[in-house]
Structure formats: structure tokens, C-alpha cells
Scaffold this motif. Structure first.
Motif, PDB file in Angstrom:
ATOM      1  N   MET A   1      -4.522 -19.825   6.604  1.00  0.00           N
ATOM      2  CA  MET A   1      -3.633 -19.258   7.620  1.00  0.00           C
ATOM      3  C   MET A   1      -2.476 -20.208   7.909  1.00  0.00           C
ATOM      4  N   THR A   2      -1.324 -19.657   8.261  1.00  0.00           N
ATOM      5  CA  THR A   2      -0.198 -20.476   8.659  1.00  0.00           C
ATOM      6  C   THR A   2      -0.407 -20.924  10.094  1.00  0.00           C
ATOM      7  N   PRO A   3       0.368 -21.947  10.576  1.00  0.00           N
ATOM      8  CA  PRO A   3       0.209 -22.383  11.960  1.00  0.00           C
ATOM      9  C   PRO A   3       0.451 -21.278  12.973  1.00  0.00           C
ATOM     10  N   GLU A   4       1.250 -20.254  12.589  1.00  0.00           N
ATOM     11  CA  GLU A   4       1.567 -19.189  13.538  1.00  0.00           C
ATOM     12  C   GLU A   4       0.474 -18.120  13.604  1.00  0.00           C
ATOM     13  N   SER A   5      -0.486 -18.137  12.658  1.00  0.00           N
ATOM     14  CA  SER A   5      -1.460 -17.050  12.593  1.00  0.00           C
ATOM     15  C   SER A   5      -2.772 -17.446  13.244  1.00  0.00           C
ATOM     16  N   THR A   6      -3.505 -16.442  13.704  1.00  0.00           N
ATOM     17  CA  THR A   6      -4.827 -16.610  14.299  1.00  0.00           C
ATOM     18  C   THR A   6      -5.679 -15.462  13.779  1.00  0.00           C
ATOM     19  N   PRO A   7      -6.998 -15.494  14.010  1.00  0.00           N
ATOM     20  CA  PRO A   7      -7.816 -14.346  13.584  1.00  0.00           C
ATOM     21  C   PRO A   7      -7.334 -13.028  14.169  1.00  0.00           C
ATOM     22  N   ASP A   8      -6.779 -13.074  15.401  1.00  0.00           N
ATOM     23  CA  ASP A   8      -6.277 -11.838  16.016  1.00  0.00           C
ATOM     24  C   ASP A   8      -4.881 -11.474  15.524  1.00  0.00           C
ATOM     25  N   ASN A   9      -4.185 -12.450  14.959  1.00  0.00           N
ATOM     26  CA  ASN A   9      -2.844 -12.231  14.434  1.00  0.00           C
ATOM     27  C   ASN A   9      -2.803 -12.801  13.016  1.00  0.00           C
ATOM     28  N   PRO A  10      -3.303 -12.050  12.039  1.00  0.00           N
ATOM     29  CA  PRO A  10      -3.405 -12.566  10.672  1.00  0.00           C
ATOM     30  C   PRO A  10      -2.033 -12.806  10.066  1.00  0.00           C
ATOM     31  N   PRO A  11      -1.978 -13.574   8.989  1.00  0.00           N
ATOM     32  CA  PRO A  11      -0.689 -13.832   8.335  1.00  0.00           C
ATOM     33  C   PRO A  11       0.012 -12.542   7.947  1.00  0.00           C
ATOM     34  N   THR A  12       1.319 -12.556   8.037  1.00  0.00           N
ATOM     35  CA  THR A  12       2.107 -11.378   7.681  1.00  0.00           C
ATOM     36  C   THR A  12       2.543 -11.398   6.229  1.00  0.00           C
ATOM     37  N   LEU A  13       2.248 -12.485   5.514  1.00  0.00           N
ATOM     38  CA  LEU A  13       2.647 -12.622   4.119  1.00  0.00           C
ATOM     39  C   LEU A  13       1.443 -12.923   3.246  1.00  0.00           C
ATOM     40  N   GLY A  14       1.532 -12.516   2.004  1.00  0.00           N
ATOM     41  CA  GLY A  14       0.643 -13.019   0.964  1.00  0.00           C
ATOM     42  C   GLY A  14       1.448 -13.921   0.055  1.00  0.00           C
ATOM     43  N   LEU A  15       0.901 -15.080  -0.304  1.00  0.00           N
ATOM     44  CA  LEU A  15       1.583 -16.037  -1.172  1.00  0.00           C
ATOM     45  C   LEU A  15       0.711 -16.296  -2.393  1.00  0.00           C
ATOM     46  N   ALA A  16       1.299 -16.173  -3.574  1.00  0.00           N
ATOM     47  CA  ALA A  16       0.548 -16.404  -4.811  1.00  0.00           C
ATOM     48  C   ALA A  16       1.446 -17.140  -5.794  1.00  0.00           C
ATOM     49  N   LEU A  17       1.024 -18.342  -6.200  1.00  0.00           N
ATOM     50  CA  LEU A  17       1.746 -19.127  -7.198  1.00  0.00           C
ATOM     51  C   LEU A  17       1.014 -18.996  -8.527  1.00  0.00           C
ATOM     52  N   ASP A  18       1.665 -18.414  -9.502  1.00  0.00           N
ATOM     53  CA  ASP A  18       1.050 -18.185 -10.804  1.00  0.00           C
ATOM     54  C   ASP A  18       2.057 -18.534 -11.892  1.00  0.00           C
ATOM     55  N   ASP A  19       1.699 -19.535 -12.710  1.00  0.00           N
ATOM     56  CA  ASP A  19       2.530 -19.903 -13.853  1.00  0.00           C
ATOM     57  C   ASP A  19       3.966 -20.175 -13.422  1.00  0.00           C
ATOM     58  N   ARG A  20       4.103 -20.935 -12.322  1.00  0.00           N
ATOM     59  CA  ARG A  20       5.388 -21.427 -11.800  1.00  0.00           C
ATOM     60  C   ARG A  20       6.244 -20.360 -11.136  1.00  0.00           C
ATOM     61  N   VAL A  21       5.659 -19.203 -10.868  1.00  0.00           N
ATOM     62  CA  VAL A  21       6.364 -18.144 -10.136  1.00  0.00           C
ATOM     63  C   VAL A  21       5.634 -17.899  -8.822  1.00  0.00           C
ATOM     64  N   LEU A  22       6.342 -18.070  -7.704  1.00  0.00           N
ATOM     65  CA  LEU A  22       5.772 -17.816  -6.387  1.00  0.00           C
ATOM     66  C   LEU A  22       6.094 -16.388  -5.976  1.00  0.00           C
ATOM     67  N   THR A  23       5.057 -15.579  -5.760  1.00  0.00           N
ATOM     68  CA  THR A  23       5.256 -14.205  -5.280  1.00  0.00           C
ATOM     69  C   THR A  23       4.949 -14.162  -3.792  1.00  0.00           C
ATOM     70  N   ILE A  24       5.941 -13.750  -3.016  1.00  0.00           N
ATOM     71  CA  ILE A  24       5.800 -13.573  -1.569  1.00  0.00           C
ATOM     72  C   ILE A  24       5.682 -12.071  -1.317  1.00  0.00           C
ATOM     73  N   THR A  25       4.560 -11.666  -0.739  1.00  0.00           N
ATOM     74  CA  THR A  25       4.329 -10.244  -0.470  1.00  0.00           C
ATOM     75  C   THR A  25       4.330 -10.005   1.030  1.00  0.00           C
ATOM     76  N   LEU A  26       5.260  -9.206   1.511  1.00  0.00           N
ATOM     77  CA  LEU A  26       5.253  -8.788   2.919  1.00  0.00           C
ATOM     78  C   LEU A  26       3.981  -7.973   3.119  1.00  0.00           C
ATOM     79  N   ASN A  27       3.134  -8.398   4.057  1.00  0.00           N
ATOM     80  CA  ASN A  27       1.760  -7.886   4.063  1.00  0.00           C
ATOM     81  C   ASN A  27       1.336  -7.366   5.435  1.00  0.00           C
ATOM     82  N   ARG A  28       2.030  -6.349   5.902  1.00  0.00           N
ATOM     83  CA  ARG A  28       1.595  -5.570   7.062  1.00  0.00           C
ATOM     84  C   ARG A  28       1.612  -4.088   6.646  1.00  0.00           C
ATOM     85  N   PRO A  29       0.846  -3.729   5.637  1.00  0.00           N
ATOM     86  CA  PRO A  29       0.988  -2.382   5.067  1.00  0.00           C
ATOM     87  C   PRO A  29       0.725  -1.265   6.056  1.00  0.00           C
ATOM     88  N   ASP A  30      -0.152  -1.514   7.052  1.00  0.00           N
ATOM     89  CA  ASP A  30      -0.428  -0.480   8.051  1.00  0.00           C
ATOM     90  C   ASP A  30       0.774  -0.237   8.955  1.00  0.00           C
TER      91      ASP A  30
END
Length: 306
Positions: A1-30
């Protein structure tokens, strides 16, 4: 979790570093990835991470679920954009002076604009992969990204005038430079939502792809950069191109170009790039963004985006 997130306020992003490419996914699909203060802070932190990590050679930004970003979180109702009236914005109340608010106060600064400036100042190439609706801040946050690819399911809207506000996220600077003044005004004055084909015709996106081909195409482009280019050269090129959009005379570009080609020409990267070409082998560039940017960088007055 980031410093801004808590169990009641989960992270709003997904971060995935794969083969030198960082994918940032905006993650509030609901919430169709609606933008809020937590997402602002986490996006800024993600781009800080990208710049600090030499393993990150390119960044992709996309959305979870069926939307890219449907705009600002409107859960505050009619007070959504009235920060002085919102209980969660005590910083704005503290900026009040003599019955009004100091419009020069940092508390007045637009959150989307902070994100846009951080993307603008990024040292890594940024690819927007627009998987669905991108409206309001969902559209304007795309503008400082270097390449924008869209799914056939994407929709775009600079809807601010229809909500009684104005364009934000520094889009009054970015949008005319990306698509031209007439197209920018048509979209912002009407506030209408338009499809990916119109975005392509208007120059907002570079390609429109079937939904299942969007992320593979973004990753292929990111891999092309990561596999074949010198990271310091990419960082300099990105900043040279963006910042020269505001230059008053070609001489400004000539000064920066001259410093860049002179310093890069004497670098280990340049020796490796030429040698690898002559030897018909892939280059292994040794210089790193974290330690090997030339002494003249940055050549502009640094700006505070905190």
C-alpha cells in the motif's frame, strides 16, 4: 500500500514492472476509475518512482475494467468543484483572507494540473493506452503523455463547460499544442463526447485498435524503446521536444540541441551506439538517467509540482 492508502481506502493504482516497462493501471473500476485526491497523490508518486528507477525504461498508463477514467469523482455532488465549501479541504479554508480566498495560494492549485506537470517533467517516455471512456480529467491527463493509443471502445470528452467549470490539468497549454487551436476549441466549447475515430482524425490519438490489441500494441512500442535506445538520450529528447513547444525562437532550440549533441557525442553511450552499429550487434548502453544526465540539465527553471 502507498502511504496514502489504508484498508478502508485501498490504493487507486495498480503498478507492475515487467521487463523494464512500468504499467500504471487506474484501479477504481467500480467508479469507472474516477479521479480523486488519493489517485492524484499516487500518480505523482508513481512517476517519481519511474524517474528514480533505472530499471524503468518506459511507462504505460491504462485503466482497469471498462473505463480509462470517467473524470472527477462526483460523490461530493454540487460541491465537487467548490473546494472552499468542502469539509475535506481545510487547506482552502486556511487560505481565506478578508472574506475571500487567496487565489495565489497552493491550496487553490488544481490537482489534475499537478499530475499533468509531473508527467510533463518525467524522464521516461509515457504511453497512454485508452481502453474505454476518458472524460474530463480522464482526457486531460492524457495530453502530456508522449503517445496515445486508443481502443475502439474509447470515448473522449472535454466536458468542462457542460459542468459549469473550465478546462484544467494545464490543458489550455497542452491541448492546442497537441491538436491545434481550432480543434481544441471545438471540443472544449461544445463539451461533447466523441468516439475514437474522431480522436484519431483530430490528432488526439495516434492509433485506434481492437480492444484485445490495445495493451499488446502499447507494450510493443514500450519494448521498442526499452530494447533499442539509450535511456539518457531518450530522457533528453523527451524534454527537448516538449519544452521547445513554448520556445520563442529557433535559437533556443539550437542552444539546447548544441549542448546535447556535444555532451552526448563524448559519452560512452555514443561510442557504444556507433560501435554496435558497425559491428551489427545490439547496443548495450552504459549510461543511466539517475547518474549520467549532462551538467547542463535541466536547462530551465525547475518548477514545484508538490
Amino acid at each position: 500500500m502507498t502511504p496514502e492508502s489504508t484498508p478502508d481506502n485501498p490504493p487507486t493504482l495498480g503498478l507492475a514492472l515487467d521487463d523494464r516497462v512500468l504499467t500504471i493501471t487506474l484501479n477504481r473500476p467500480d467508479k469507472l476509475n474516477a479521479f480523486n485526491a488519493a489517485m492524484m497523490a499516487e500518480l505523482i508518486a508513481a512517476f517519481e518512482r519511474a524517474d528514480a528507477d533505472d530499471e524503468v525504461r518506459a511507462v504505460i498508463v491504462t485503466g482497469a475494467g471498462r473505463a480509462f477514467c470517467a473524470g472527477a469523482d462526483l460523490s461530493q455532488g454540487g460541491k465537487t468543484f467548490d473546494y472552499a465549501a468542502r469539509a475535506d479541504r481545510p487547506d482552502v479554508q486556511q487560505a481565506a483572507t478578508g472574506g475571500g480566498v487567496d487565489l495565489g495560494s497552493p491550496a487553490v492549485r488544481d490537482g489534475g494540473g499537478r499530475v499533468a506537470l509531473r508527467i510533463f517533467e518525467c524522464l521516461k517516455p509515457v504511453i497512454g493506452a485508452v481502453n474505454g471512456p476518458a472524460v474530463g480529467i480522464g482526457a486531460t491527463m492524457l495530453l502530456p503523455m508522449d503517445v496515445r493509443l486508443a481502443s475502439e471502445a474509447a470515448r473522449f470528452g472535454f466536458v468542462f463547460a457542460r459542468r459549469g467549470i473550465t478546462p484544467e490539468a494545464r490543458s489550455s497549454w497542452f491541448l492546442p499544442r497537441v491538436v491545434g487551436i481550432s480543434q481544441a476549441l471545438e471540443w472544449t466549447l461544445s463539451g461533447r463526447v466523441f468516439d475514437a475515430a474522431e480522436a484519431l482524425a483530430g490528432g488526439l490519438v495516434g492509433r485506434v485498435l481492437p480492444p484485445d490489441q490495445l495493451l499488446p500494441a502499447a507494450r510493443a512500442l514500450a519494448r521498442e524503446i526499452a530494447d533499442h535506445t539509450a535511456p539518457v538520450s531518450v530522457a533528453l529528447t523527451r524534454q527537448m521536444m516538449w519544452r521547445m513547444l513554448g520556445a520563442g525562437h529557433p535559437m533556443e532550440a539550437h542552444r539546447v540541441d548544441s549542448r546535447a549533441i556535444f555532451t552526448r557525442g563524448a559519452s560512452a553511450d555514443a561510442r557504444e551506439g556507433v560501435t554496435a552499429f558497425l559491428e551489427k550487434r545490439p547496443a548495450a548502453f552504459p549510461n543511466r538517467v539517475s547518474s549520467d544526465l549532462p551538467a547542463f540539465f535541466p536547462w530551465w527553471q525547475p518548477q514545484d509540482y508538490a
